[in-house]
Design a protein around this motif. Structure first.
Motif: not given
Length: 623
Positions: A187-204
């Motif tokens: 009720s007093q202290t809150q937190f959020n830790l999030s991490a994202v990792q993304e890869n793509t070969d893509g297009i020309d």
């Protein structure tokens, strides 16, 4: 096409009005903070706003922030290729650096470019997005001529211990994405830790196949976000944010050496964005809230090369490291149940560090602002003003006034006026062989008339706006430099409707735009005169489904209006299945019909658009 858009919206309205199973959207009250810098119900706001909640993001499953924002009325994008390529946001036809972007209220963006790297803000780290259209310089100062986009990062709203979450996805073009998060608190202290990792070969990214340009241009990104809040007592709370995103993006371009010789190379950019903020809210009296905030955002980019022709002379990568520091003090007094007075002070410092020689490498801005919000029953009123003291360009005063009249219980008419100003970017002024040091700040006057209707079957609205921008700065591809034209007239009509029909939630919007250079009466480049969006979604017990259609009309690539970019229509969809409370499967399909389209052209020809995409992901949230 005007008739098509109006007919489509009329059809949706007619169907919705006759549906007996429709559910009122007015039952769901959403609050916003960006329009007035104070919390208020979206129904009470006199500003035209669009809000995307976390539930919307999970339903749409956007591959990036640009896709999410493009579903809002008045928003369009230009992207120089595939995933990770430079993207420019145009809000209501204004310049890309006329929209102020905030992260949890902290001003972000490159001081050299004048616009943020939206690619470095993955939607997985976003709780909600608030889009406010129309000039907001009277509250936020420079860069808010066209509006404000406030990105609220992931938060934790429970008080039930620690909860982890994991999401893994795999897709077309060698794409993969992983999200890990842990949230907790009491009720007093809150937190959020999030991490994202993304890869793509893509297009020309471009149509050119010359030299090494015919390869795929990949993209990879790692980002994490930490938010925390602590309630000291009933009268004092602290909030903290730190976000970091680092990406590498391949792209196509010619490499120039000394003296301006062209060489073969395979360049890529390394980009990093950091945002940090600490904010304190103190209820000094029952009717007096004091908010203190100190924030910093860094935008770093560096050009590197996978390959450079051995005979190349003088080919090297440039680096740009810009920092924005902002300190603010805001007082909100609740004078009565119907009157709120806001008075504040803000100091902004922009700094540039580069291997290139800029004529100036820092610029400070001090500002004071005030705003009065009043509710007189059937009439609402908001009046505000701001004084900016810019170290380089002097003093600028901006004001705004909005009045809303409740014509009938479901019908509200709003009239607004707002002034704006925008200081030239460091690139416009000082970039070697490009900048013009004599450029002046841009100023604007925005007028607007909006009609909102909230009925039992849903909501609909229409807004007519006109923004007159003086001394507008734009890039001229014919001269490879910035032009400062006498002025631009940007006017348009926005239409929107939202309803529920046989358990399907349906939203549609259209934007009709006329953005012209007042001296030549030519269209401003890359502004579509017509846009249309329609979204539908539904839930069945464990199943969820959504579909969307986006139409973008013709635009011109050049200022002379001789190089036309064709119109296009994109169709997306998403499906989800929840096995139980812990496990959920998602499938997102983008550009289902594999439409080829062009949003921009460059020296290497058309920038290529991403074709059909798919991403399959699974989310695990243990109890």
């Amino acid at each position: 096409m005007n008739k098509f858009i109006l007919s489509a919206l009329s059809g949706v309205l007619s169907i919705a009005a006759s549906a007996t199973s429709a559910q009122s959207h007015s039952e769901m009250e959403t609050t916003i903070v960006t329009a007035t810098r104070t919390e208020q119900a979206i129904a009470d706001s006199l500003a035209p706003v669009t809000v995307f909640e976390r539930a919307d993001i999970e339903r749409i499953q956007p591959v990036d922030l640009q896709e999410l924002l493009s579903r809002a009325v008045g928003v369009s994008f230009v992207r120089n290729g595939g995933r990770g390529a430079n993207a420019s946001l145009f809000l209501r036809g204004n310049q890309s650096n006329h929209t102020l972007v905030l992260v949890d209220g902290v001003r972000i963006g490159s001081a050299t470019l004048g616009s943020p790297s939206l690619t470095n803000l993955p939607p997985e780290l976003i709780e909600r997005v608030e889009i406010v259209r129309g000039s907001r310089s009277s509250l936020y100062g420079s860069e808010a001529i066209g509006g404000v986009v406030n990105i609220i990062t992931r938060k934790y709203h429970d008080t039930d211990g620690v909860k982890p979450m994991l999401q893994l996805g795999i897709g077309t073009q060698g794409g993969s994405k992983a999200l890990a998060a842990i949230s907790g608190g009491n009720s007093q202290t809150q937190f959020n830790l999030s991490a994202v990792q993304e890869n793509t070969d893509g297009i020309d990214n471009t149509e050119s196949k010359f030299g090494v340009h015919g390869d795929k241009d990949g993209f990879e990104q790692t980002a994490y976000n930490l938010t925390a809040s602590h309630k000291i007592n009933d009268r004092a709370s602290l909030f903290a944010l730190y976000q970091n995103s680092r990406s590498e993006s391949d792209y196509d371009t010619n490499c120039y050496g000394t003296p301006f010789a062209v060489y073969s190379c395979s360049p890529y950019s390394v980009s990093e964005v950091n945002v940090a903020n600490i904010r304190g809210e103190f209820q000094l009296l029952q009717n007096w809230l004091l908010t203190l905030s100190a924030g910093e955002s860094k935008d770093q980019s560096q050009v590197k090369h996978h390959y450079v022709e051995p005979s190349a002379v003088g080919v090297s990568g440039d680096n740009f490291d810009t920092t924005r520091k902002i300190y603010s003090l805001q007082n909100d007094w609740l004078l009565s149940d119907s009157h709120v007075l806001t008075v504040g002070f803000e100091r902004l410092l922009d700094e540039v560090d580069s291997n290139l020689n800029y004529g100036e490498d820092s610029r400070a801005n001090k500002a004071i602002f005030a705003q009065w919000q009043a509710d007189f029953g059937i009439v609402d009123l908001t009046i505000g003003g701001r004084n900016d003291d810019n170290e380089q360009f002097g003093t600028y005063d901006t004001g705004n006034a909005s009045v809303g009249i409740q014509l009938a219980k479901p019908v509200k008419l709003i009239a607004s006026y707002g002034e704006g100003f925008n200081a030239p970017t460091f690139n416009d002024l000082y970039y070697p062989f490009y900048g013009v040091a004599t450029l002046k700040p841009e100023t604007s006057e925005n007028r607007e008339l909006e009609l909102r209707v909230d009925q039992a079957w849903g909501t609909w609205g229409a807004s007519y706006f006109q923004n007159d921008v003086d001394e507008l700065i734009q890039y001229n591809p014919a001269t490879f430099g910035p032009d400062q034209i006498k002025g631009a007239e940007i006017k348009g009509l926005e239409l929107s409707v939202a309803t529920s029909l046989y358990q399907w939630n349906i939203e549609a919007n259209a934007t009709l735009l006329d953005a012209t250079d007042t001296s030549t009466n030519k269209d401003l480049r890359r502004r579509a005169s017509k846009q249309f969006n329609i979204d539908a979604d539904r839930q069945w017990q464990q199943w969820g489904a959504s579909a969307s259609l986006r139409f973008v009309g013709k635009r011109y690539e050049d200022t002379n209006n001789t190089d036309e970019l064709g119109s296009y229509t994109l169709v997306d969809s998403a499906v989800s299945y929840r096995f139980n409370e812990q496990l959920k499967l998602n499938l997102a399909l983008k550009n289902i019909f594999d439409r080829e389209y062009v949003t921009a052209r460059g020296s290497l020809g058309d920038y290529q658009a991403i074709g059909r995409e798919a991403m399959l992901s699974i989310t695990y949230t243990p109890k």
